[in-house]
Design an enzyme around this catalytic site. Sequence first.
Site, PDB file in Angstrom:
ATOM      1  N   GLY A 218       0.881  -1.137   0.104  1.00  0.00           N
ATOM      2  CA  GLY A 218      -0.679  -0.034  -0.078  1.00  0.00           C
ATOM      3  C   GLY A 218       0.724   1.546  -0.256  1.00  0.00           C
TER       4      GLY A 218
ATOM      5  N   CYS B 162       5.509  -6.141   1.646  1.00  0.00           N
ATOM      6  CA  CYS B 162       5.664  -5.280   1.549  1.00  0.00           C
ATOM      7  C   CYS B 162       5.234  -4.101   3.162  1.00  0.00           C
ATOM      8  CB  CYS B 162       5.288  -3.940   0.408  1.00  0.00           C
ATOM      9  SG  CYS B 162       6.313  -2.713   0.096  1.00  0.00           S
ATOM     10  N   TYR B 163       3.728  -3.047   3.234  1.00  0.00           N
ATOM     11  CA  TYR B 163       3.437  -2.342   3.717  1.00  0.00           C
ATOM     12  C   TYR B 163       2.413  -3.508   4.490  1.00  0.00           C
ATOM     13  CZ  TYR B 163      -0.097   0.753   6.165  1.00  0.00           C
ATOM     14  OH  TYR B 163      -0.795   0.749   6.816  1.00  0.00           O
TER      15      TYR B 163
ATOM     16  N   HIS C 178       7.906  -7.875  -3.130  1.00  0.00           N
ATOM     17  CA  HIS C 178       6.949  -8.033  -4.147  1.00  0.00           C
ATOM     18  C   HIS C 178       6.658 -10.070  -4.611  1.00  0.00           C
ATOM     19  CE1 HIS C 178       4.763  -4.630  -2.918  1.00  0.00           C
ATOM     20  NE2 HIS C 178       5.411  -4.038  -3.243  1.00  0.00           N
TER      21      HIS C 178
ATOM     22  N   GLU D 144       4.964 -11.019  -5.763  1.00  0.00           N
ATOM     23  CA  GLU D 144       3.874 -11.200  -7.033  1.00  0.00           C
ATOM     24  C   GLU D 144       4.107 -10.543  -8.105  1.00  0.00           C
ATOM     25  OE1 GLU D 144       2.774  -7.358  -4.953  1.00  0.00           O
ATOM     26  OE2 GLU D 144       4.329  -8.997  -4.644  1.00  0.00           O
TER      27      GLU D 144
ATOM     28  N   SER E 104     -12.297  -2.666 -30.240  1.00  0.00           N
ATOM     29  CA  SER E 104     -11.804  -2.402 -30.713  1.00  0.00           C
ATOM     30  C   SER E 104     -10.602  -2.700 -31.325  1.00  0.00           C
ATOM     31  CB  SER E 104     -10.305  -2.050 -29.797  1.00  0.00           C
ATOM     32  OG  SER E 104     -10.058  -2.972 -29.334  1.00  0.00           O
ATOM     33  N   GLY E 105     -10.849  -3.888 -31.385  1.00  0.00           N
ATOM     34  CA  GLY E 105      -9.935  -5.093 -32.578  1.00  0.00           C
ATOM     35  C   GLY E 105      -8.513  -6.069 -32.058  1.00  0.00           C
ATOM     36  N   GLY E 106      -8.560  -5.380 -30.653  1.00  0.00           N
ATOM     37  CA  GLY E 106      -7.550  -5.991 -29.628  1.00  0.00           C
ATOM     38  C   GLY E 106      -7.908  -7.511 -28.948  1.00  0.00           C
ATOM     39  N   VAL E 107      -6.894  -7.820 -28.185  1.00  0.00           N
ATOM     40  CA  VAL E 107      -6.454  -8.750 -27.313  1.00  0.00           C
ATOM     41  C   VAL E 107      -7.992  -8.873 -26.364  1.00  0.00           C
ATOM     42  CG1 VAL E 107      -6.544 -10.661 -25.963  1.00  0.00           C
ATOM     43  CG2 VAL E 107      -5.026  -9.677 -27.296  1.00  0.00           C
ATOM     44  N   ASP E 108      -8.231  -7.668 -25.558  1.00  0.00           N
ATOM     45  CA  ASP E 108      -9.437  -7.239 -24.157  1.00  0.00           C
ATOM     46  C   ASP E 108     -10.813  -7.514 -25.346  1.00  0.00           C
ATOM     47  OD1 ASP E 108      -7.139  -6.840 -23.305  1.00  0.00           O
ATOM     48  OD2 ASP E 108      -7.360  -4.707 -23.326  1.00  0.00           O
ATOM     49  N   SER E 109     -11.031  -6.206 -26.049  1.00  0.00           N
ATOM     50  CA  SER E 109     -12.739  -6.238 -26.657  1.00  0.00           C
ATOM     51  C   SER E 109     -12.573  -7.215 -26.861  1.00  0.00           C
ATOM     52  CB  SER E 109     -12.548  -5.279 -27.209  1.00  0.00           C
ATOM     53  OG  SER E 109     -11.750  -4.984 -28.528  1.00  0.00           O
ATOM     54  N   THR E 110     -11.562  -8.006 -28.231  1.00  0.00           N
ATOM     55  CA  THR E 110     -12.547  -9.417 -28.613  1.00  0.00           C
ATOM     56  C   THR E 110     -12.697 -10.733 -27.626  1.00  0.00           C
ATOM     57  OG1 THR E 110     -11.092  -8.989 -30.506  1.00  0.00           O
ATOM     58  CG2 THR E 110     -11.455 -11.149 -30.366  1.00  0.00           C
TER      59      THR E 110
ATOM     60  N   LYS F 164      -3.955  -9.298 -18.371  1.00  0.00           N
ATOM     61  CA  LYS F 164      -3.712  -9.327 -20.550  1.00  0.00           C
ATOM     62  C   LYS F 164      -3.338 -10.718 -20.930  1.00  0.00           C
ATOM     63  CE  LYS F 164      -3.331  -6.822 -23.014  1.00  0.00           C
ATOM     64  NZ  LYS F 164      -4.156  -6.164 -24.009  1.00  0.00           N
TER      65      LYS F 164
END
Length: 513
Positions: free
Chosen positions: A59, A86-87, A173, A175, A227-233, A369
């Site tokens: 944090g 960490c925190y 970290h 992670e 958009s044609g990208g990975v996320d929106s597809t 991603k």
Amino acid sequence: MIIIVVKRSVLVLNFGSQYVQLIARRVRELGVYSEIVPYYISPQEIKAKSPYCLIFSGGPASVYEEGAPLPNPEIYNLDIPIFGICYGLQAIVHQLGGVVERSQKQEYGRSKLKILKKDPLFKNLPESFDVWMSHADKAVKLPKAFESLAQSENSPYAVIKHREKPIYGVQFHPEVAHTQYGKEIIGNFLFEVCLAEKNWSMGDFIKEKTQEIKKQVGTGRVICALSGGVDSTVSAMLTYKAMGDQLHCIFVNHGLLRKGEVEEVEGYFRSMGLPFKRVDAQDLFLERLRGVEDPEEKRRIIGHTFIEVFEKEAKEISAQYLLQGTLYPDVVESAGIPGAKVIKTHHNVGGLPERMKLKLIEPLRELFKDEVRQVGALLGVPEGILKRHPFPGPGLAIRILGEVKREDLELLREADYIFIEELKRWGLYEKVWQAFAVLLPVKSVGVMGDVRTYERVVGLRAVDSSDGMTADWSRLPYEFLDHVMRRIINEVKGINRVVYDISSKPPATIEWE
């Protein structure tokens, strides 16, 4: 009789960390269900959930400040394993009688960890390895019941443990991808200390999200901001699986796309059979951006204009919902989680208007991603889309530093096209996480054919990452960079200098704006 099976989980207590979802995601990658809860969750609520363990996130606060977020101290008496990051380590030290102070020498980036004492946490790990630090405070005195298991150059208490209870803390970290053996450390805590059992997969995620979308939408109609990208597809494919023809995909050409991208995107989606409509709104977006230099203002304008276009399209088909491919890094950087600081506003999170007629659907909001790519592969999304580098919704508007002008867009498109074309030709495209060109708001003196030039500068950026939350610059071959530089300067009239960005994230971000 209906039997409801409640999964035992790992509870991640959120203290406002930029990486809190990444912690939960690492746990899920290891096959254990995890959920994020606020740091002030009560001991009673924790007991009711019967978790395998508690993980305290990092944090931005300092534990010694007035009003700093701290958990209920009764948590330490629940006999549930605790792992502070960490925190989170500093909260444990502070609450149990130790001392945390501002460090004279702050640690950011790579640091060498040296293990001092054997422990199940370090099972099958070497005695020394690199970890990723990001802290300005450090423990200077441990509580009486604690001991140090490992140290770094600047942190004598880089890993600590309670002598009698399963309470651990790490100052780094584990992670993030740039910590060596970070996933193994978390896995050792889960399986060696907490004796957790595997109960989670991405297939579970798809089932849960399709059911969630069906319940949310019912018989309504959804338009997808494609958009044609990975996320929106992947968002579109997931929602199409849940809703079928109730989904309508809208692709907006805002004039800020890369060279040849409009035709490429349209070709992909026609072949996939998804309901698809292209809307040309280049003039509208570019007019709205005229004279605007501030990147936050650019993102806000683009976000608002997108919604204006989508609401107009939704009205034509009586759609009530807007589907977006928002990912967790977008949410984190826009301070979309309690306690987090704003890094930059993403057009699809903080850039949205306060009053919006459409109701949002964001099925990937909790994913990163590479997880989205896993979901896409399970849904049958073409490999050509899955392997595409991330591309921001505001497009080239945030890769032109300063005002967005048509002539600058053309310069940047050509330079970026050459960079990406050569990455593919040299077999490097799939080896880097993301690569792109940036047009800088400066001119430099050059000489071409014995003639003085005073032209623009292009910055090239390529990074290695697994999730976009942290990244390191890609060590591309010098011969490759030399070749790309010569092509850009020789072929793109108006550019006479090329530079390569070697900043990591943090302290920089991947995009420049």
